[in-house]
Design a protein around this motif. Structure first.
Motif, short mmCIF file in Angstrom:
data_model
loop_
_atom_site.label_atom_id
_atom_site.label_comp_id
_atom_site.label_asym_id
_atom_site.label_seq_id
_atom_site.Cartn_x
_atom_site.Cartn_y
_atom_site.Cartn_z
N UNK A 1 0.83 -1.21 0.00
CA UNK A 1 0.00 0.00 0.00
C UNK A 1 0.86 1.26 0.00
N UNK A 2 0.26 2.33 -0.43
CA UNK A 2 0.95 3.62 -0.42
C UNK A 2 0.90 4.23 0.97
N UNK A 3 2.05 4.62 1.47
CA UNK A 3 2.05 5.25 2.78
C UNK A 3 1.72 6.73 2.70
N UNK A 4 1.99 7.35 1.57
CA UNK A 4 1.62 8.77 1.49
C UNK A 4 0.11 8.94 1.52
N UNK A 5 -0.59 7.87 1.33
CA UNK A 5 -2.04 7.93 1.47
C UNK A 5 -2.48 7.70 2.89
N UNK A 6 -1.57 7.76 3.84
CA UNK A 6 -1.95 7.62 5.24
C UNK A 6 -2.92 8.72 5.64
N UNK A 7 -3.64 8.45 6.69
CA UNK A 7 -4.62 9.42 7.15
C UNK A 7 -4.45 9.67 8.63
N UNK A 8 -4.42 10.94 9.02
CA UNK A 8 -4.48 11.29 10.43
C UNK A 8 -5.87 11.82 10.68
N UNK A 9 -6.58 11.15 11.55
CA UNK A 9 -7.97 11.50 11.79
C UNK A 9 -8.13 11.72 13.29
N UNK A 10 -8.12 12.98 13.68
CA UNK A 10 -8.19 13.28 15.09
C UNK A 10 -6.99 12.70 15.81
N UNK A 11 -7.23 11.88 16.79
CA UNK A 11 -6.14 11.29 17.57
C UNK A 11 -5.66 9.98 16.98
N UNK A 12 -6.12 9.65 15.77
CA UNK A 12 -5.79 8.35 15.20
C UNK A 12 -5.04 8.49 13.89
N UNK A 13 -4.20 7.50 13.64
CA UNK A 13 -3.62 7.34 12.31
C UNK A 13 -4.28 6.10 11.71
N UNK A 14 -4.62 6.19 10.44
CA UNK A 14 -5.22 5.05 9.76
C UNK A 14 -4.24 4.57 8.70
N UNK A 15 -3.93 3.29 8.72
CA UNK A 15 -3.00 2.74 7.73
C UNK A 15 -3.68 1.61 6.97
N UNK A 16 -3.45 1.54 5.66
CA UNK A 16 -3.91 0.38 4.91
C UNK A 16 -3.06 -0.83 5.33
N UNK A 17 -3.70 -1.94 5.63
CA UNK A 17 -2.96 -3.15 5.98
C UNK A 17 -2.23 -3.67 4.75
#
Lengths: 382, 382
Positions: free
Chosen positions: A241-257
């Motif tokens: 998966x692409x890491x530059x597509x990571x998401x910071x959502x409030x207090x969370x980071x979301x990563x594609x597995x």
């Protein structure tokens, strides 16, 4: 007619055209057309393409960054081409083929330096953003990748073969290179958090991720999320998966597995995993709507016709759309009201309202891949 | 010369002028000149003013927002004037005097609606961003203030006399108003966090702040930081700090203390106080450099010639500058490399390098107050 009269007539004719042709750049964007070596210039407000620039070489894994004033884009082609385009005149300003094979670039926080990560020969080249004159070559003993800008006129990148990260500091008269060894086996991509503080590299050769605190006096690499990765399974690299597509959502980071049909929720403070959401396929990008209320996910082949939307408070899927065959990328308008989705094999970009999740427009494009809006000029770590 | 020849000549003459006059808007800004009812258009890259627009009325407590494309600014004057200016042609496009006395405004996340908070008569008026036609009036039983945009085509504001906050939702065919009663005595200013999630109102009539979670199904006001405020001391209202100058720095929120020579550090997750830093005077704005590595603070009279810079990791003051008499506002370039500081009584804007903390330029301006860069077009809650 006298020359003076002609000039007078000219000015009368030219003025209205001039005022009409003025165009602000805050709602513009560039869509990569990967098969044809071209890019579309798009206008978010008009939901329309306003021009096409051709002759950019091999754009099969292309990305780009914007100048600080949003007038120019620097397009990084797979063939080592670095092309500076003017999105107002819609012309190529300059183009250099600076290496044999390259994989992305970045622009310094002050907008003065453009950096390109190269596979062949390995290392990073630094160019003057105005002229594209080559200023420096930062060598590496292997393929350079995961190149990101960091605050203080710095760049960070990693090296596949040697498992190193390098921080290159251009704040002084000469570049200063700091090498962090043994960050992990075969780093393949990276991100910098939106505060410019943390560089996170994904590892192909082992599980876990490598994190570097760029605010520390003496930056060190530490291993995080030891279970993140492909585990024992064999898988081809193009499915990472692409890491530059990571998401910071409030207090969370979301990563594609990796390889699994899941996205992972990470506590942004402890960097520990707090949950998983089952999704439609192998996620490629997991991107937060600006503000972080929702995360949009697209998927690898053969599930790549679909996009899912996840609520970041409940971690539940609240919407699913099927834009068409080969959804390659998504980009949000800067305050999050629209998402633009490139559908390569339908030759179009589909525009969604992020509240209703309904399509509200589409734009014809030749095999579109990356979509880049000019607001990126104002963000750290891209 | 035939008409055709004249046209041909015109096009030859006009083209170069046209290309030169094109200008991207990503590095532009607007500086309010409070005493003269004018604004300067500035270019960040050139460190220069590129134009002045006059005739905007009473700008003694003026603020402004940008259109989504960064071409237009909507200037909110103290006299109830709402002026739409074109920063490319540097002209007034439209101007309405929409109330007797007003205090700031906002633009909806989709860029279609401009809202203005009014003291006299109280309430909020909503205008079409294109035409400035008045679309709605949201009444209130007192002075409306603390008006902010929120995701989903919403605005939030508070009412001084009644101690209410109102959420106005324009996502449907008709506006839907939700009133939250008893948020606290005499709200005087407010902010929305940069994720668009939390509305925080400052209270003049009692200690503490009011916080509303805008992501909740049923938003409720809750009291936070019970010791934040003036306590038992008498103080004039003009010394209340600006909340829009709040800073989110990593996991911390930084607030200027009321009346005391301190800034307060708040845990962004628990919203509890975690520390204080003693500063030079009564803080007015405490603003984070983009990314949050440092916080810059300016001060109320008689200490208003000074700016201090605080490290957000150590909470220690790492720099102090004296730009000149009456430092009213600070604005960072979008990736944080420069800070522009308005020095009212020296009639200039001073530009600092945020790494060296040295001045690197200045621009003459008539009694400058607020400085607004176009990157604000891309941020939530301004």
């Amino acid at each position: 007619m006298t020359r003076l009269a002609a000039l007078f007539l000219c000015s009368a004719l030219a003025m209205p055209a001039l005022a009409d042709d003025l165009r602000a750049t805050g709602d513009l964007g560039v869509v990569v057309e990967r098969a044809t070596g071209s890019v579309l210039i798009v206008d978010q407000s008009e939901h329309a393409a306003i021009g096409r620039i051709e002759g950019l070489g091999d754009l099969s894994h292309a990305s780009l960054v914007f100048s600080s004033d949003e007038r120019f884009a620097y397009v990084f082609g797979r063939d080592g081409g670095l092309t500076k385009i003017d999105i107002l005149t819609q012309k190529i300003v300059n183009r250099v083929v600076q290496a044999g094979n390259s994989i992305g670039g970045a622009i310094s926080d002050d907008g003065k330096l453009v950096a390109v990560a190269n596979y062949e020969p390995g290392g990073v080249k630094i160019f003057d953003a105005d002229t594209l004159a080559e200023l420096y070559h930062i060598p590496a003993e292997g393929k350079a990748l995961g190149l990101e800008d960091a605050p203080g006129r710095r760049f960070v990148f990693s090296v596949w073969e040697t498992g190193e990260s390098k921080i290159v500091d251009f704040s002084g008269a000469e570049p200063k290179v700091t090498t962090l060894e043994n960050i992990g086996a075969e780093p393949y991509d990276a991100l910098v958090t939106d505060d410019g503080r943390t560089y996170i590299a994904g590892l192909f050769g082992e599980d876990g991720l490598s994190a570097i605190d760029l605010w520390a006096e003496v930056p060190e690499a530490k291993k995080i999320l030891p279970h993140y990765g492909r585990g024992q399974e064999e898988m081809p690299v193009y499915k990472m998966p692409h890491l530059e597509g990571w998401a910071k959502a409030g207090d969370q980071i979301v990563l594609p597995a990796v390889h699994h049909h899941e996205v992972l929720w990470i506590d942004s403070r402890s960097l520990e995993e707090t949950g998983r959401t089952q999704v439609h396929g192998q996620p490629v990008f997991a991107m937060a709507r600006p503000g972080g209320r929702h995360v949009w996910v697209n998927f690898a082949h053969p599930d790549n016709d679909t996009v899912q939307v996840i609520d970041t408070m409940s971690h539940e899927i609240i919407g699913e759309m099927v834009p068409g065959p080969a959804v390659l990328h998504m980009e949000f308008t800067s305050r999050g009201t629209e998402a633009w989705v490139s559908v390569r094999d339908a030759n179009k970009v589909v525009i969604y309202d992020t509240t209703s999740l309904q399509p509200i427009g589409e734009i014809a494009a030749e095999s579109p891949s990356g979509i880049f809006f000019t607001a990126r000029a104002h963000r750290l770590g891209l």
